[in-house]
Write a protein that holds these residues in place. Structure first.
Motif, PDB file in Angstrom:
ATOM      1  N   TYR A 171       0.830  -1.210   0.000  1.00 38.37           N
ATOM      2  CA  TYR A 171       0.000   0.000   0.000  1.00 38.37           C
ATOM      3  C   TYR A 171       0.866   1.263   0.000  1.00 38.37           C
ATOM      4  O   TYR A 171       0.588   2.230   0.691  1.00 38.37           O
ATOM      5  CB  TYR A 171      -0.970   0.002   1.183  1.00 38.37           C
ATOM      6  N   GLY A 172       1.973   1.217  -0.779  1.00 42.74           N
ATOM      7  CA  GLY A 172       2.842   2.377  -0.927  1.00 42.74           C
ATOM      8  C   GLY A 172       3.887   2.547   0.162  1.00 42.74           C
ATOM      9  O   GLY A 172       4.711   3.434   0.097  1.00 42.74           O
ATOM     10  N   GLU A 173       3.906   1.665   1.160  1.00 41.21           N
ATOM     11  CA  GLU A 173       4.880   1.735   2.257  1.00 41.21           C
ATOM     12  C   GLU A 173       5.970   0.682   2.025  1.00 41.21           C
ATOM     13  O   GLU A 173       5.683  -0.493   1.838  1.00 41.21           O
ATOM     14  CB  GLU A 173       4.171   1.458   3.584  1.00 41.21           C
ATOM     15  N   VAL A 174       7.234   1.111   2.038  1.00 35.78           N
ATOM     16  CA  VAL A 174       8.344   0.183   1.823  1.00 35.78           C
ATOM     17  C   VAL A 174       8.378  -0.844   2.947  1.00 35.78           C
ATOM     18  O   VAL A 174       8.320  -0.493   4.126  1.00 35.78           O
ATOM     19  CB  VAL A 174       9.693   0.932   1.736  1.00 35.78           C
ATOM     20  N   LEU A 175       8.456  -2.123   2.570  1.00 36.11           N
ATOM     21  CA  LEU A 175       8.486  -3.214   3.541  1.00 36.11           C
ATOM     22  C   LEU A 175       9.904  -3.524   4.010  1.00 36.11           C
ATOM     23  O   LEU A 175      10.174  -3.664   5.191  1.00 36.11           O
ATOM     24  CB  LEU A 175       7.881  -4.480   2.939  1.00 36.11           C
ATOM     25  N   PHE A 176      10.818  -3.713   3.067  1.00 38.19           N
ATOM     26  CA  PHE A 176      12.212  -4.049   3.332  1.00 38.19           C
ATOM     27  C   PHE A 176      12.956  -3.940   2.021  1.00 38.19           C
ATOM     28  O   PHE A 176      12.383  -3.542   1.006  1.00 38.19           O
ATOM     29  CB  PHE A 176      12.363  -5.451   3.953  1.00 38.19           C
ATOM     30  N   GLU A 177      14.241  -4.267   2.015  1.00 35.63           N
ATOM     31  CA  GLU A 177      15.030  -4.227   0.794  1.00 35.63           C
ATOM     32  C   GLU A 177      15.539  -5.614   0.436  1.00 35.63           C
ATOM     33  O   GLU A 177      15.909  -6.396   1.306  1.00 35.63           O
ATOM     34  CB  GLU A 177      16.262  -3.327   0.956  1.00 35.63           C
ATOM     35  N   PHE A 178      15.537  -5.895  -0.857  1.00 33.04           N
ATOM     36  CA  PHE A 178      16.238  -7.040  -1.416  1.00 33.04           C
ATOM     37  C   PHE A 178      17.493  -6.468  -2.062  1.00 33.04           C
ATOM     38  O   PHE A 178      17.429  -5.465  -2.771  1.00 33.04           O
ATOM     39  CB  PHE A 178      15.437  -7.712  -2.546  1.00 33.04           C
ATOM     40  N   PHE A 179      18.625  -7.092  -1.829  1.00 26.24           N
ATOM     41  CA  PHE A 179      19.865  -6.697  -2.488  1.00 26.24           C
ATOM     42  C   PHE A 179      20.319  -7.873  -3.333  1.00 26.24           C
ATOM     43  O   PHE A 179      20.433  -8.990  -2.819  1.00 26.24           O
ATOM     44  CB  PHE A 179      20.945  -6.332  -1.460  1.00 26.24           C
ATOM     45  N   PHE A 180      20.522  -7.646  -4.611  1.00 24.11           N
ATOM     46  CA  PHE A 180      20.956  -8.685  -5.541  1.00 24.11           C
ATOM     47  C   PHE A 180      22.331  -8.312  -6.083  1.00 24.11           C
ATOM     48  O   PHE A 180      22.553  -7.153  -6.439  1.00 24.11           O
ATOM     49  CB  PHE A 180      19.994  -8.794  -6.736  1.00 24.11           C
ATOM     50  N   ASP A 181      23.223  -9.289  -6.158  1.00 30.26           N
ATOM     51  CA  ASP A 181      24.498  -9.029  -6.809  1.00 30.26           C
ATOM     52  C   ASP A 181      24.994 -10.281  -7.514  1.00 30.26           C
ATOM     53  O   ASP A 181      24.605 -11.399  -7.190  1.00 30.26           O
ATOM     54  CB  ASP A 181      25.544  -8.463  -5.850  1.00 30.26           C
ATOM     55  N   VAL A 182      25.840 -10.051  -8.511  1.00 29.84           N
ATOM     56  CA  VAL A 182      26.410 -11.139  -9.303  1.00 29.84           C
ATOM     57  C   VAL A 182      27.760 -11.495  -8.696  1.00 29.84           C
ATOM     58  O   VAL A 182      28.614 -10.634  -8.499  1.00 29.84           O
ATOM     59  CB  VAL A 182      26.572 -10.715 -10.780  1.00 29.84           C
ATOM     60  N   GLN A 183      27.932 -12.784  -8.399  1.00 32.53           N
ATOM     61  CA  GLN A 183      29.176 -13.282  -7.814  1.00 32.53           C
ATOM     62  C   GLN A 183      30.221 -13.509  -8.903  1.00 32.53           C
ATOM     63  O   GLN A 183      29.920 -13.474 -10.097  1.00 32.53           O
ATOM     64  CB  GLN A 183      28.898 -14.599  -7.075  1.00 32.53           C
ATOM     65  N   GLU A 184      31.461 -13.753  -8.491  1.00 36.31           N
ATOM     66  CA  GLU A 184      32.552 -13.980  -9.443  1.00 36.31           C
ATOM     67  C   GLU A 184      32.279 -15.163 -10.376  1.00 36.31           C
ATOM     68  O   GLU A 184      32.719 -15.158 -11.517  1.00 36.31           O
ATOM     69  CB  GLU A 184      33.871 -14.196  -8.707  1.00 36.31           C
ATOM     70  N   ASP A 185      31.534 -16.165  -9.890  1.00 33.83           N
ATOM     71  CA  ASP A 185      31.217 -17.332 -10.723  1.00 33.83           C
ATOM     72  C   ASP A 185      29.943 -17.121 -11.556  1.00 33.83           C
ATOM     73  O   ASP A 185      29.385 -18.054 -12.094  1.00 33.83           O
ATOM     74  CB  ASP A 185      31.099 -18.593  -9.873  1.00 33.83           C
ATOM     75  N   ASN A 186      29.453 -15.867 -11.598  1.00 34.56           N
ATOM     76  CA  ASN A 186      28.266 -15.459 -12.353  1.00 34.56           C
ATOM     77  C   ASN A 186      26.965 -15.940 -11.727  1.00 34.56           C
ATOM     78  O   ASN A 186      25.912 -15.847 -12.375  1.00 34.56           O
ATOM     79  CB  ASN A 186      28.334 -15.869 -13.817  1.00 34.56           C
ATOM     80  N   SER A 187      26.996 -16.480 -10.514  1.00 32.23           N
ATOM     81  CA  SER A 187      25.754 -16.831  -9.839  1.00 32.23           C
ATOM     82  C   SER A 187      25.162 -15.567  -9.211  1.00 32.23           C
ATOM     83  O   SER A 187      25.868 -14.593  -8.940  1.00 32.23           O
ATOM     84  CB  SER A 187      26.004 -17.896  -8.768  1.00 32.23           C
ATOM     85  N   LEU A 188      23.872 -15.594  -9.000  1.00 29.98           N
ATOM     86  CA  LEU A 188      23.172 -14.459  -8.427  1.00 29.98           C
ATOM     87  C   LEU A 188      22.954 -14.700  -6.937  1.00 29.98           C
ATOM     88  O   LEU A 188      22.495 -15.764  -6.529  1.00 29.98           O
ATOM     89  CB  LEU A 188      21.818 -14.266  -9.109  1.00 29.98           C
ATOM     90  N   ARG A 189      23.300 -13.701  -6.126  1.00 31.80           N
ATOM     91  CA  ARG A 189      23.078 -13.794  -4.689  1.00 31.80           C
ATOM     92  C   ARG A 189      22.015 -12.759  -4.321  1.00 31.80           C
ATOM     93  O   ARG A 189      22.012 -11.640  -4.815  1.00 31.80           O
ATOM     94  CB  ARG A 189      24.363 -13.478  -3.927  1.00 31.80           C
ATOM     95  N   ALA A 190      21.095 -13.158  -3.458  1.00 33.81           N
ATOM     96  CA  ALA A 190      20.043 -12.245  -2.975  1.00 33.81           C
ATOM     97  C   ALA A 190      20.087 -12.211  -1.458  1.00 33.81           C
ATOM     98  O   ALA A 190      20.239 -13.239  -0.815  1.00 33.81           O
ATOM     99  CB  ALA A 190      18.677 -12.717  -3.447  1.00 33.81           C
ATOM    100  N   GLU A 191      19.964 -11.005  -0.897  1.00 32.27           N
ATOM    101  CA  GLU A 191      19.922 -10.812   0.553  1.00 32.27           C
ATOM    102  C   GLU A 191      18.731  -9.944   0.893  1.00 32.27           C
ATOM    103  O   GLU A 191      18.314  -9.114   0.095  1.00 32.27           O
ATOM    104  CB  GLU A 191      21.194 -10.123   1.043  1.00 32.27           C
ATOM    105  N   PHE A 192      18.224 -10.098   2.116  1.00 34.23           N
ATOM    106  CA  PHE A 192      17.137  -9.254   2.612  1.00 34.23           C
ATOM    107  C   PHE A 192      17.749  -8.184   3.483  1.00 34.23           C
ATOM    108  O   PHE A 192      18.609  -8.436   4.274  1.00 34.23           O
ATOM    109  CB  PHE A 192      16.140 -10.035   3.466  1.00 34.23           C
TER     110      PHE A 192
END
Length: 68
Positions: A47-68
């Motif tokens: 409802y327009g209020e930010v809940l939290f953040e997801f942070f995504f980054d690409v690792q050296e082996d090209n895998s994707l990591r996601a954090e809250f």
């Protein structure tokens, strides 16, 4: 991850006695680095209020990591 999010939304709704949902995807809530591929942050809203953040980054082996 989906189950965790559902449980989190239910817990917040019980604690605050109001509904919480994931609003429709909003591109304005997504920040992507200048290169466009190394990392990104997404802030889902309820409802327009930010809940939290997801942070995504690409690792050296090209895998994707996601954090809250």
């Amino acid at each position: 991850m989906g189950k965790w999010i559902e449980e989190q939304l239910e817990m917040w709704a019980e604690d605050e006695e109001r509904p919480f949902v994931f609003d429709k995807f909003n591109l304005n809530q997504l920040d992507i680095d200048e290169e466009g591929i190394l990392f990104a942050t997404y802030r889902p809203e309820s409802y327009g209020e930010v809940l939290f953040e997801f942070f995504f980054d690409v690792q050296e082996d090209n895998s994707l990591r996601a954090e809250f």
